[in-house]
Scaffold this motif. Structure first.
Motif, PDB file in Angstrom:
ATOM      1  N   VAL A  83      43.079 -11.228  70.920  1.00  7.57           N
ATOM      2  CA  VAL A  83      44.180 -10.948  70.002  1.00  7.57           C
ATOM      3  C   VAL A  83      43.639 -10.781  68.590  1.00  7.57           C
ATOM      4  N   ALA A  84      42.781 -11.718  68.167  1.00  9.86           N
ATOM      5  CA  ALA A  84      42.227 -11.646  66.816  1.00  9.86           C
ATOM      6  C   ALA A  84      41.399 -10.374  66.637  1.00  9.86           C
ATOM      7  N   GLY A  85      40.592 -10.033  67.632  1.00 15.97           N
ATOM      8  CA  GLY A  85      39.778  -8.828  67.547  1.00 15.97           C
ATOM      9  C   GLY A  85      40.617  -7.571  67.470  1.00 15.97           C
ATOM     10  N   PHE A  86      41.693  -7.568  68.216  1.00 15.01           N
ATOM     11  CA  PHE A  86      42.570  -6.394  68.206  1.00 15.01           C
ATOM     12  C   PHE A  86      43.214  -6.197  66.847  1.00 15.01           C
ATOM     13  N   PHE A  87      43.693  -7.285  66.267  1.00 14.30           N
ATOM     14  CA  PHE A  87      44.377  -7.147  64.989  1.00 14.30           C
ATOM     15  C   PHE A  87      43.405  -6.978  63.827  1.00 14.30           C
ATOM     16  N   LEU A  88      42.220  -7.554  63.903  1.00 12.17           N
ATOM     17  CA  LEU A  88      41.251  -7.383  62.837  1.00 12.17           C
ATOM     18  C   LEU A  88      40.655  -5.986  62.846  1.00 12.17           C
ATOM     19  N   ALA A  89      40.318  -5.503  64.045  1.00  7.75           N
ATOM     20  CA  ALA A  89      39.717  -4.178  64.148  1.00  7.75           C
ATOM     21  C   ALA A  89      40.761  -3.081  64.026  1.00  7.75           C
ATOM     22  N   GLY A  90      41.936  -3.363  64.506  1.00  7.01           N
ATOM     23  CA  GLY A  90      42.999  -2.368  64.440  1.00  7.01           C
ATOM     24  C   GLY A  90      42.662  -1.152  65.263  1.00  7.01           C
ATOM     25  N   CYS A  91      43.258  -0.067  64.931  1.00  4.16           N
ATOM     26  CA  CYS A  91      43.011   1.174  65.644  1.00  4.16           C
ATOM     27  C   CYS A  91      42.346   2.181  64.720  1.00  4.16           C
ATOM     28  N   SER A  92      41.574   1.692  63.761  1.00  2.00           N
ATOM     29  CA  SER A  92      40.962   2.586  62.787  1.00  2.00           C
ATOM     30  C   SER A  92      39.965   3.536  63.418  1.00  2.00           C
ATOM     31  N   SER A  93      39.331   3.127  64.517  1.00  3.21           N
ATOM     32  CA  SER A  93      38.336   3.995  65.132  1.00  3.21           C
ATOM     33  C   SER A  93      38.976   5.056  66.014  1.00  3.21           C
ATOM     34  N   ILE A  94      40.231   4.876  66.337  1.00  7.05           N
ATOM     35  CA  ILE A  94      40.909   5.823  67.210  1.00  7.05           C
ATOM     36  C   ILE A  94      41.399   7.007  66.381  1.00  7.05           C
ATOM     37  N   GLY A  95      41.165   8.191  66.860  1.00  4.26           N
ATOM     38  CA  GLY A  95      41.678   9.376  66.204  1.00  4.26           C
ATOM     39  C   GLY A  95      40.696  10.022  65.242  1.00  4.26           C
ATOM     40  N   ARG A  96      39.536   9.426  65.049  1.00  2.00           N
ATOM     41  CA  ARG A  96      38.551  10.057  64.187  1.00  2.00           C
ATOM     42  C   ARG A  96      37.969  11.256  64.909  1.00  2.00           C
ATOM     43  N   THR A  97      37.640  12.280  64.135  1.00  5.83           N
ATOM     44  CA  THR A  97      37.049  13.465  64.728  1.00  5.83           C
ATOM     45  C   THR A  97      35.535  13.404  64.584  1.00  5.83           C
ATOM     46  N   VAL A  98      34.868  14.146  65.416  1.00  6.87           N
ATOM     47  CA  VAL A  98      33.412  14.190  65.404  1.00  6.87           C
ATOM     48  C   VAL A  98      32.973  15.280  64.446  1.00  6.87           C
ATOM     49  N   ASP A  99      32.032  14.956  63.570  1.00  6.33           N
ATOM     50  CA  ASP A  99      31.498  15.920  62.609  1.00  6.33           C
ATOM     51  C   ASP A  99      30.297  16.616  63.234  1.00  6.33           C
ATOM     52  N   ALA A 100      30.547  17.749  63.854  1.00  2.00           N
ATOM     53  CA  ALA A 100      29.487  18.465  64.560  1.00  2.00           C
ATOM     54  C   ALA A 100      28.465  19.059  63.598  1.00  2.00           C
ATOM     55  N   ALA A 101      28.841  19.285  62.341  1.00  3.40           N
ATOM     56  CA  ALA A 101      27.928  19.888  61.373  1.00  3.40           C
ATOM     57  C   ALA A 101      26.724  18.997  61.092  1.00  3.40           C
ATOM     58  N   LYS A 102      26.907  17.688  61.152  1.00  2.00           N
ATOM     59  CA  LYS A 102      25.766  16.809  60.867  1.00  2.00           C
ATOM     60  C   LYS A 102      24.703  16.905  61.947  1.00  2.00           C
ATOM     61  N   GLN A 154      33.127  12.841  73.078  1.00  2.00           N
ATOM     62  CA  GLN A 154      33.208  14.008  72.191  1.00  2.00           C
ATOM     63  C   GLN A 154      31.927  14.136  71.370  1.00  2.00           C
ATOM     64  N   ARG A 155      31.430  12.989  70.884  1.00  2.00           N
ATOM     65  CA  ARG A 155      30.178  12.997  70.131  1.00  2.00           C
ATOM     66  C   ARG A 155      29.040  13.471  71.032  1.00  2.00           C
ATOM     67  N   HIS A 156      29.034  13.009  72.286  1.00  2.00           N
ATOM     68  CA  HIS A 156      28.017  13.422  73.254  1.00  2.00           C
ATOM     69  C   HIS A 156      28.032  14.935  73.422  1.00  2.00           C
ATOM     70  N   ASP A 157      29.233  15.492  73.593  1.00  2.00           N
ATOM     71  CA  ASP A 157      29.355  16.942  73.774  1.00  2.00           C
ATOM     72  C   ASP A 157      28.862  17.700  72.540  1.00  2.00           C
ATOM     73  N   ALA A 158      29.142  17.184  71.345  1.00  2.00           N
ATOM     74  CA  ALA A 158      28.697  17.829  70.106  1.00  2.00           C
ATOM     75  C   ALA A 158      27.175  17.788  69.995  1.00  2.00           C
TER      76      ALA A 158
END
Length: 119
Positions: free
Chosen positions: A20-39, A101-105
Motif C-alpha cells: 500500500v505504501a509503495g503504491f501511494f508513494l510511487a503513484g502512477c508517475s511511470s505509467i503513460g510516459r512515452t519512449v524517446d526514440a531519438a536518444k 516499447q523501449r525494447h522495440d525502439a
C-alpha cells in the motif's frame, strides 16, 4: 494466547502495508510516459547492445515482481488488500509494456544504425 495467534499474520500485514505504501508513494508517475526514440539514434552499436541487455534485465525483474505480487495471499480481514494487490500488479504490467516499447525502439535504432557488413 491471543498474542500468539496475532503474531503469525504479522508478516502478511507487513507485506500488505508495504504494498500500500509503495503504491501511494510511487503513484502512477511511470505509467503513460512515452519512449524517446531519438536518444537511441545518437548511441553507438555497443551502447545500443548494452541498453538492450539492461532493458531485458529490467523486464525480467519487473515480471518477477509482478508474479510475486500476483501470488501473494491477502487475508480476507485486510480491507482493500486485494484491491491494492490488483492495482500494484496492474502498475507492474504497465511498466512491462513501457519497457517493451523501449525494447522495440532500441531494436529499431540498432537495425538502422548497426548493419552487418556482408563478408
Amino acid at each position: 494466547m491471543n498474542l500468539i495467534s496475532m503474531a503469525k499474520p504479522a508478516p502478511v500485514v507487513l507485506v500488505a502495508l508495504l504494498l500500500v505504501a509503495g503504491f501511494f508513494l510511487a503513484g502512477c508517475s511511470s505509467i503513460g510516459r512515452t519512449v524517446d526514440a531519438a536518444k537511441y539514434d545518437k548511441m553507438s552499436c555497443t551502447e545500443l547492445n548494452s541498453a538492450l541487455g539492461e532493458n531485458a534485465g529490467e523486464i525480467s525483474q519487473v515480471a518477477i515482481t509482478r508474479g510475486k505480487v500476483a501470488n501473494t495471499s491477502v487475508p480476507r480481514w485486510l480491507l482493500g488488500g486485494s484491491r491494492v494487490k490488483t492495482a500494484v500488479a496492474n502498475r507492474e504490467t504497465a511498466r512491462i509494456d513501457q519497457l517493451k516499447q523501449r525494447h522495440d525502439a532500441i531494436v529499431a535504432a540498432r537495425a538502422r544504425r548497426c548493419q552487418r557488413s556482408a563478408s
